[in-house]
Design an enzyme around this catalytic site. Structure first.
Site: not given
Ligand code: PLP
Length: 426
Positions: A15, A142, A236, A265
């Site tokens: 990015y 996202y 998610d 994460k």
């Molecule tokens: C960061 C994020 C992703 C993607 O995760 P990566 O480990 O960066 O591929 C998917 N969904 C949400 C809600 C996110 O914040």
């Protein structure tokens, strides 16, 4: 040659427009909420290094558990074999995940956790010969950077070069306060067709959209509506998981529970790359068959990497400690008090807060000065010894739980400083 100069000869950063970006800041050490440069300057990591760090940098307990695992078993193929860390982490995740989550599928990041969820959902219907092939998602969401995850994410400048390769998705508006009924009606209308396979959503907080928030009450209604129409729901929780919203998972605020949950994460406390897609027993059982073609054909070389699983177990130990829970409540209370204090002030359009996540949306004029607003705010934060990455005109704080009240005050002061900066340049 300095590290930053050497970096600029060989590295391509994520990015980052490499032509115009400032040289990267070399970090050589971390401790608690702080990151240190070669020359000993300290930055408060107020964004948890892209939302991953839960308990602070270089946490000794996680480091010890990771070291032990590395000396015992660093990796083993996860098809046909298993190992203690993967089993124990799965057992413990199932205990803390929203009710009904019974099976853990490992991968290695948030995007893959989402890919796995989408593929499971689509194959779930395919196996049963039911023609449900459409995915529903929030327009501003996202879910990651791989093609499937991009497809269910906001279509923007980021995705424009790939537009023709992204699959067709039914988007609904984010049900921000005041727009709940509109979104509910959009979903109701979509569900009149029987082709919907799943609804994927970021529960309560849309991170990349700019920490856009909506209430558990409306999400509960949307999830219930999907369940009523036999549409799978995918929470998610890659960003919201592990205490960020105040509860261990954002889904805990709802009475209707999702069919699948995506995690990454904070899963390892921000130490290692690991992804999880969990699902209900009903979903899992649909894949059980004599016919081998009904297998879930998906896997990554590093599936359930033992070292990453050990980091996950150590992070979970820390998360469930009373001391960490107290910190989460403390940060939430500090955020709420600061939000109250500034929300009516000039140049502030909106202040949003959910648990440990605080976001301030600045009022922006139309002068050209503001086209560089993001960089101005970013550089201002750095000058104050803070890592804060604005999303356009939105500045947010999503700190590691060990951040002190003093460090938080420093963050708030910088946010207030940004407001004054805007006032001055108006
Ligand atoms: C960061 C994020 C992703 C993607 O995760 P990566 O480990 O960066 O591929 C998917 N969904 C949400 C809600 C996110 O914040």
């Amino acid at each position: 040659m300095s590290l930053s100069a050497r970096d600029q000869q060989v590295i391509w950063h994520p990015y980052t427009q490499m032509k115009t970006a400032a040289p990267p800041i070399p970090i050589v050490r971390g401790e608690g909420a702080l990151l240190f440069t070669e020359t000993g300057e300290a930055y408060i990591d107020a964004v948890s290094s892209w939302w991953v760090t839960l308990h602070g940098h270089a946490h000794p307990y996680i480091a010890q558990k990771v070291a032990e695992q590395l000396q015992t078993l660093e990796h083993v193929i996860f098809a046909g074999f298993t190992h203690p860390a993967a089993v124990e982490l799965a057992e413990r995740l199932i205990q803390v995940l929203p009710e009904g989550q019974r099976r853990i599928f490992y991968s290695d990041n948030g995007s893959t956790a989402v890919e796995v969820a989408l593929k499971m959902a689509l194959q779930f219907w395919h196996i049963q010969g039911i023609p449900k092939t459409q995915i529903i998602a929030f327009r501003d969401s996202y879910h990651g950077d791989t093609f499937g995850a991009m497809s269910v994410s906001a279509r923007s400048t980021f995705t424009a070069p790939f537009q023709q390769f992204l699959f067709d998705v039914d988007f609904i508006d984010v049900p921000v306060p005041g727009h709940e009924e509109q979104t509910f009606a959009q979903l109701e209308e979509l569900l009149q067709q029987n082709d919907k396979a799943a609804f994927i959503y970021e529960p309560l907080v849309l991170g990349t959209a700019g920490m856009v928030m909506y209430t558990p009450a409306i999400l509960d209604r949307l999830v219930a509506l999907c369940q009523h129409h036999q549409v799978l729901t995918i929470a998610d929780e890659v960003m919201t998981g592990f205490g960020r919203t105040g509860q261990t998972f954002a889904s805990h605020y709802l009475s209707h529970k999702p069919d699948m949950v995506c995690l990454s994460k904070g899963l390892t406390g921000g130490t290692m790359a690991l992804g999880v897609t969990s699902c209900t027993e009903r979903l899992y059982e649909a894949f059980l068959h004599e016919d081998k073609s009904k297998t879930f054909f998906h896997g990554h070389s590093y599936t359930a990497n033992p070292v990453a699983c050990a980091a996950g177990l150590a992070s979970l130990d820390l998360l469930l400690q009373e001391h960490t829970q107290t910190n989460i409540a403390r940060i939430s209370a500090q955020h709420a008090a600061f939000a109250q204090q500034i929300k009516e002030l000039a140049h502030i359009k909106e202040v949003r807060q959910q648990g440990t996540i605080l976001a301030i949306e600045f009022e922006v004029g139309t002068t050209s000065y503001f086209s560089n607003l993001r960089d101005t705010l970013y550089n201002y934060a750095l000058s104050q010894g803070l890592i804060l990455r604005p999303l356009g005109n939105i500045i947010y704080c999503l700190p590691p739980y060990c951040i002190t009240n003093e460090q938080l005050s420093h963050v708030y002061k910088a946010m207030e400083g940004m407001r004054l900066l805007l006032a001055k340049n108006k």
